[in-house]
Design an enzyme around this catalytic site. Structure first.
Site, short mmCIF file in Angstrom:
data_model
loop_
_atom_site.label_atom_id
_atom_site.label_comp_id
_atom_site.label_asym_id
_atom_site.label_seq_id
_atom_site.Cartn_x
_atom_site.Cartn_y
_atom_site.Cartn_z
N CYS A 2 -27.65 -13.83 3.12
CA CYS A 2 -28.57 -14.71 2.41
C CYS A 2 -30.01 -14.36 2.76
O CYS A 2 -30.28 -13.37 3.42
CB CYS A 2 -28.29 -16.17 2.79
SG CYS A 2 -26.59 -16.69 2.52
N ARG A 51 -28.85 -18.48 -1.17
CA ARG A 51 -27.45 -18.24 -0.84
C ARG A 51 -26.83 -17.08 -1.62
O ARG A 51 -26.98 -16.99 -2.84
CB ARG A 51 -26.63 -19.51 -1.11
CG ARG A 51 -25.16 -19.38 -0.72
CD ARG A 51 -24.39 -20.63 -1.06
NE ARG A 51 -22.99 -20.52 -0.65
CZ ARG A 51 -22.04 -21.38 -0.97
NH1 ARG A 51 -22.35 -22.46 -1.71
NH2 ARG A 51 -20.79 -21.20 -0.57
N LEU A 52 -26.16 -16.20 -0.87
CA LEU A 52 -25.27 -15.20 -1.45
C LEU A 52 -23.87 -15.57 -0.99
O LEU A 52 -23.54 -15.44 0.19
CB LEU A 52 -25.65 -13.79 -0.97
CG LEU A 52 -24.80 -12.64 -1.51
CD1 LEU A 52 -24.99 -12.49 -3.02
CD2 LEU A 52 -25.15 -11.32 -0.81
N ILE A 54 -20.21 -15.42 -0.06
CA ILE A 54 -19.24 -14.40 0.32
C ILE A 54 -17.96 -15.02 0.88
O ILE A 54 -16.86 -14.67 0.48
CB ILE A 54 -19.84 -13.42 1.36
CG1 ILE A 54 -21.10 -12.75 0.82
CG2 ILE A 54 -18.80 -12.39 1.78
CD1 ILE A 54 -20.87 -11.77 -0.31
N ASN A 76 -28.32 -15.91 7.90
CA ASN A 76 -28.14 -14.71 7.08
C ASN A 76 -27.21 -13.77 7.83
O ASN A 76 -27.53 -13.37 8.96
CB ASN A 76 -29.51 -14.05 6.83
CG ASN A 76 -29.38 -12.65 6.25
OD1 ASN A 76 -28.46 -12.36 5.51
ND2 ASN A 76 -30.32 -11.79 6.59
N GLY A 77 -26.07 -13.43 7.24
CA GLY A 77 -25.18 -12.47 7.88
C GLY A 77 -23.73 -12.88 7.80
O GLY A 77 -23.33 -13.69 6.96
N GLU A 78 -22.93 -12.32 8.70
CA GLU A 78 -21.50 -12.63 8.79
C GLU A 78 -21.08 -12.57 10.25
O GLU A 78 -21.44 -11.63 10.98
CB GLU A 78 -20.66 -11.62 8.02
CG GLU A 78 -20.95 -11.50 6.53
CD GLU A 78 -20.49 -12.70 5.71
OE1 GLU A 78 -19.83 -13.60 6.28
OE2 GLU A 78 -20.78 -12.72 4.50
N ASP A 101 -18.11 -19.32 8.10
CA ASP A 101 -18.49 -18.94 9.46
C ASP A 101 -19.76 -19.66 9.91
O ASP A 101 -20.02 -19.76 11.11
CB ASP A 101 -18.67 -17.42 9.57
CG ASP A 101 -19.64 -16.85 8.56
OD1 ASP A 101 -19.80 -17.43 7.47
OD2 ASP A 101 -20.25 -15.80 8.84
N GLY A 374 -20.52 3.67 6.59
CA GLY A 374 -20.27 4.39 7.83
C GLY A 374 -21.44 4.53 8.78
O GLY A 374 -21.35 5.31 9.73
#
Length: 621
Positions: A2, A51-52, A54, A76-78, A101, A374
């Site tokens: 986000c 908000r994004l 996921i 913002n993140g995971e 989360d 990667g």
């Protein structure tokens, strides 16, 4: 994933919904799925969020999120291990209303306070307001995958995911001349001495693996480190055990990074790193541990000697994957350049950023919201040829001359370029002197640049090397640590974050599981470079799983577009010439620079001055 923005101030002319709206509007691309605002009862703290969606797509996952009538978070993140952490916290009596989360972070902070950060496997930048203690707690992930910028004076703290949200409040956009000078002359986009510093005087970056805490009543402000990577070799382990442990940690990292309530795909360059991720996902799918095979997204350059299409197709065909490709061009580079600079905010090294931008655009066009990538493997596993001489110096420094000779022969057999001379032998035994020599060399390159005006160069003098630091390298891990933690990787993560978020996409990086990185750094150097091969342990892990032409490939290619060819395009040359004019007008470049022929160069050449002039002119526009 986000966009976050916050205002901490007792000035109600600043802390209001309109200003929060301005900030989040500037971040709308980071969160196209919704917005939210909140201010505390004392009108001293205001949060804004884009908000994004996921994980947990419902309204219960919206932010700002409140917890226990005490905490409010924007994030913002995971946190990839949120399921495991949630189970631990539930056993301690915590209850959850959502499946996200975000709520786990709040419960973890209530239970463990600052030590919750040790338990997170993820990428994150978040801010939590504690209404009882009247404090702001904000933190950034270990490697800097997610951004956190701030402006602070005696009375205010403003923060956001991107600097444009701070500019929306009227924060000064004056360029930092030291950073600009280093970029133009030696290509640095970071200060190696002070990682808080940005290209703009008034704006700081929260350093990775750090948190800040502000007591709003007392105005006490502190920034602390919460994690340090141990770079000392610490484990005695057999080859078989090391390969098994590496594969286990890598697989766990990928499995966690597949957790999503929206489609997940992968970037596929044709190289070993991205191909390895695809391999593990295919294995997880085959064993029922993943729900689907991901779509793959690639940039290809037909006719370019470094085009990796054959290697991409090798992976696609082996695993029967759905593949999408894009062909970036010089024409599109010109039309897209301003937009890319807008999103990146700070300069970048080469047109590889544009190629990456097009890959995320391709994912958007095909409705894939999350991509695994990667990045991070080369820096921790010694994937670049530049690491070879540091490895050889370590061996010779330990008087293992026979092994050094054997490795040199093997490297030449594997077509790895070796630049080795008496200077390298001397460097082996005088590492502090080498660090000082390299710093002085960089300093001379900065102050002796012939295109720059004396006035501009003089603005640098007396600034203690101008943010230049070279590490003392006594073994391979020293330089790997420097590039992973201090200088190198974070700038690549910035490029990826801005490129992905420009399209409202999320990029996840399995090689940056901190547990995996800690294990890699605990291994002796021969697990990284061995028998003439870089990234040896990864190659052994993928042996017989991937085609040999990828696992045991000898001609490593970076993520490289045909920049040299593009820079011969008359339209792009006109663009570069106009950029030079802008820098001449600002008394940065000498007027005679306008008469010099433009020098087209590959993306990773050190002397890529014309590309830097192009970026710098846009920065100053």
């Amino acid at each position: 994933m986000c966009g976050i923005a916050g205002i901490i101030s007792t000035d109600k002319r600043l802390l209001n919904r309109d200003n929060l709206q301005r900030m989040t509007d500037a971040l709308s691309h980071r969160g196209p799925d919704g917005e939210g605002f909140w201010m505390n009862v004392n009108s001293t703290v205001g949060f804004g969020h884009r908000r994004l969606s996921i994980i947990d797509l419902s309204a219960s996952a919206a932010q700002p999120m409140h917890y226990l009538d005490r905490y409010t978070i924007i994030y913002n993140g995971e946190i990839y291990n949120y399921i495991e952490l949630k189970e631990i916290l539930q056993k301690q009596g915590y209850h959850f209303k959502s499946k996200t989360d975000t709520e786990v972070i709040l419960a973890a902070y209530d239970y463990w306070k600052e030590e919750c950060l040790f338990r997170f496997d993820g990428m994150f930048a978040f801010a939590i307001y504690d209404a009882i203690e009247d404090t702001l707690f904000a933190a950034r992930d270990r490697f800097g995958e997610k951004p956190f910028y701030y402006y602070k004076d005696d009375d205010h703290l403003f923060f956001a995911s991107e600097m444009k949200a701070l500019w929306a409040l009227g924060i000064n956009k004056e360029v930092n001349p030291k950073m600009l000078l280093n970029y133009l002359t030696i290509g640095y986009v970071q200060n190696t001495v002070d990682k808080k510093e940005t290209f703009f005087k008034s704006i700081s970056s929260l350093t990775p693996a750090h948190y800040l805490k502000l007591n709003i009543s007392s105005k006490n402000f502190e920034i602390k480190t919460y994690w340090r990577l141990n770079k000392e070799y610490g484990v005695k382990i057999s080859d078989k055990e090391a390969i098994e442990k590496f594969t286990e940690l890598f697989t766990t990292s990928i499995k966690r990074r597949l957790r999503s309530d929206v489609p997940v795909g992968t970037s596929l360059s044709g190289g070993l790193d991205s191909s390895s991720i695809v391999t593990i996902i295919n294995q997880l799918y085959a064993t029922g541990c993943a729900d689907y095979k991901p779509a793959c997204f690639s940039a290809v350059f037909p006719g370019f000697e470094k085009d990796e299409t054959p290697y991409i197709n090798s992976v696609i065909n082996k695993f029967r994957l759905n593949s999408f490709t894009v062909r970036p061009s010089a024409d599109e580079l010109i039309t897209t350049f301003k937009k890319i600079c807008y999103h990146q905010e700070e300069p970048f090294h080469s047109s590889s950023v544009y190629a990456q931008y097009k890959v995320f655009e391709l994912a958007t066009q095909n409705n894939v919201k999350v991509l695994l990538d990667g990045q991070g493997a080369d820096e921790s596993l010694a994937g670049y040829s530049k690491y070879i001489h540091w490895y050889l110096q370590e061996i010779i420094g330990h008087r293992k001359l026979q092994l050094a000779g054997k490795e040199m022969k093997a490297l030449r057999r594997n077509q790895v370029p070796i630049q080795w001379s008496v200077k390298n032998v001397l460097a082996t035994f005088f590492p502090p002197h080498v660090a000082v020599f390299l710093e002085k060399k960089a300093y001379k390159k900065i102050t002796g640049h012939t295109d720059l005006t004396n006035d501009f160069i003089n603005s640098f003098k007396g600034m203690e090397w101008g943010g230049i630091f070279k590490p003392i390298v006594t073994n391979l891990n020293d330089i790997l640590y420097f590039n992973t933690i201090q200088f190198g990787l974070e700038e690549l993560l910035r490029f990826a974050d801005r490129n992905s978020m420009a399209h409202g996409r999320e990029v996840r990086l399995p090689f940056l599981s901190h547990e995996l990185i800690e294990f890699i750094f605990s291994l002796p150097a021969n697990f990284k470079i061995h028998d003439g091969w870089t990234k040896w342990i990864l190659r052994k892990s993928m042996d017989k799983r991937l085609p040999d032409d990828i696992v045991w490939r000898k001609n490593k290619i970076g993520y490289e577009p045909p920049q040299e060819q593009w820079m011969t395009d008359p339209h792009l040359q006109d663009y570069i010439h106009e950029a030079r004019k802008k820098l001449v007008d600002k008394n940065i470049l000498r007027p005679e620079t306008l008469n010099k022929k433009i020098t087209p160069l590959p993306a990773y050449k050190e002397e890529n001055y014309d590309w830097r002039y192009l970026c710098a002119a846009e920065l100053l526009s």
